[in-house]
Design a protein around this motif. Structure first.
Motif, mmCIF file in Angstrom:
data_model
loop_
_atom_site.group_PDB
_atom_site.id
_atom_site.type_symbol
_atom_site.label_atom_id
_atom_site.label_comp_id
_atom_site.label_asym_id
_atom_site.label_seq_id
_atom_site.Cartn_x
_atom_site.Cartn_y
_atom_site.Cartn_z
ATOM 1 N N ASP A 154 0.843 -1.188 0.000
ATOM 2 C CA ASP A 154 0.000 0.000 0.000
ATOM 3 C C ASP A 154 0.882 1.243 0.000
ATOM 4 O O ASP A 154 2.063 1.170 -0.339
ATOM 5 N N ALA A 155 0.319 2.366 0.381
ATOM 6 C CA ALA A 155 1.056 3.631 0.319
ATOM 7 C C ALA A 155 2.111 3.768 1.413
ATOM 8 O O ALA A 155 2.951 4.674 1.348
ATOM 9 N N ASP A 156 2.123 2.885 2.403
ATOM 10 C CA ASP A 156 3.084 2.986 3.508
ATOM 11 C C ASP A 156 4.418 2.355 3.104
ATOM 12 O O ASP A 156 4.783 1.266 3.564
ATOM 13 N N LEU A 157 5.153 3.043 2.254
ATOM 14 C CA LEU A 157 6.420 2.497 1.774
ATOM 15 C C LEU A 157 7.485 2.492 2.857
ATOM 16 O O LEU A 157 8.344 1.608 2.891
ATOM 17 N N ALA A 158 7.448 3.471 3.762
ATOM 18 C CA ALA A 158 8.417 3.474 4.868
ATOM 19 C C ALA A 158 8.215 2.248 5.749
ATOM 20 O O ALA A 158 9.183 1.597 6.171
ATOM 21 N N GLY A 159 6.959 1.908 6.027
ATOM 22 C CA GLY A 159 6.671 0.712 6.813
ATOM 23 C C GLY A 159 7.094 -0.552 6.091
ATOM 24 O O GLY A 159 7.623 -1.489 6.704
ATOM 25 N N LEU A 160 6.877 -0.591 4.782
ATOM 26 C CA LEU A 160 7.298 -1.747 3.992
ATOM 27 C C LEU A 160 8.811 -1.899 4.024
ATOM 28 O O LEU A 160 9.330 -3.010 4.209
ATOM 29 N N TRP A 193 9.931 -3.311 7.330
ATOM 30 C CA TRP A 193 9.546 -4.728 7.435
ATOM 31 C C TRP A 193 10.433 -5.608 6.566
ATOM 32 O O TRP A 193 10.870 -6.693 6.992
#
Length: 201
Positions: free
Chosen positions: A50-56, A59
């Motif tokens: 999704d749009a949460d690339l920092a979270g990706l 992870w």
């Protein structure tokens, strides 16, 4: 190691044999909802892209050493896809990219139109420079919901130019439609699409 697999224009039979094998062997599939619906099985763990690339990114860095992670990308990962973003954050030793058939390649094959002198671009998250783009006789654009076929047609009409748009909608899927239109005939909305702009002199 993270493996990024280009899944082609839509239908699963456009996967390469290598892509099929890698997806089948994956422990975790990372993808958008549409691709997870198509390719994930009960054997896969999944993470939605999704749009949460920092979270990706956080992870992936935490998980990549312990699990076989495969990121699914529409078309080809390095043609305006997530492959470029991942390559900026991981070294070649950490990242493997498996190419796929892009929507633009598929559309040009369906027309058919050679790609030897075509200019490739995208409107995803960007505002195209139409003054510069429309100097080219052949332009192919992967579009988004903001700047799609109607916006392209409006840019052409505002400049008083004569062009033909070839709009590929839902490419390779059962609902595929390919339109060859003058700008004034382009509709307001289309499903997922790629566009070729031709200066037919």
């Amino acid at each position: 190691m993270i493996t990024v697999v280009g899944v082609g224009p839509g239908e699963s039979h456009f996967l390469t044999l290598e892509a099929q094998a890698i997806i089948a062997a994956a422990e975790v599939l990372v993808a958008g909802a549409r691709h997870l619906d198509t390719f994930a099985t009960s054997q896969h763990n999944t993470r939605r892209l999704d749009a949460d690339l920092a979270g990706l990114l956080a992870w992936l860095r935490q998980s990549m050493a312990q699990r076989h992670i495969v990121v699914l990308a529409s078309g080809d990962p390095l043609l305006y896809g997530i492959g470029k973003w991942l390559a900026a954050h991981f070294s070649p030793a950490e990242l493997r990219i498996i190419p796929g058939i892009s929507a633009i390649q598929y559309l040009c094959a369906q027309i058919p139109l050679d790609m030897n002198d075509i200019y490739l671009t995208s409107s995803h998250g960007r505002t195209p420079d139409f003054d510069w783009l429309l100097q080219h006789d052949k332009v192919a654009m992967v579009t988004d919901a903001i700047i799609g076929p109607r916006a392209i047609a409006d840019a052409i009409l505002q400049r008083g130019l004569t062009r033909r748009l070839i709009i590929g909608e839902n490419l390779s899927l059962p609902t595929e439609r390919i339109y060859r239109l003058r700008p004034e005939a382009v509709a307001q909305c289309y499903d997922i699409n790629a566009v070729v702009i031709l200066n037919e002199r």
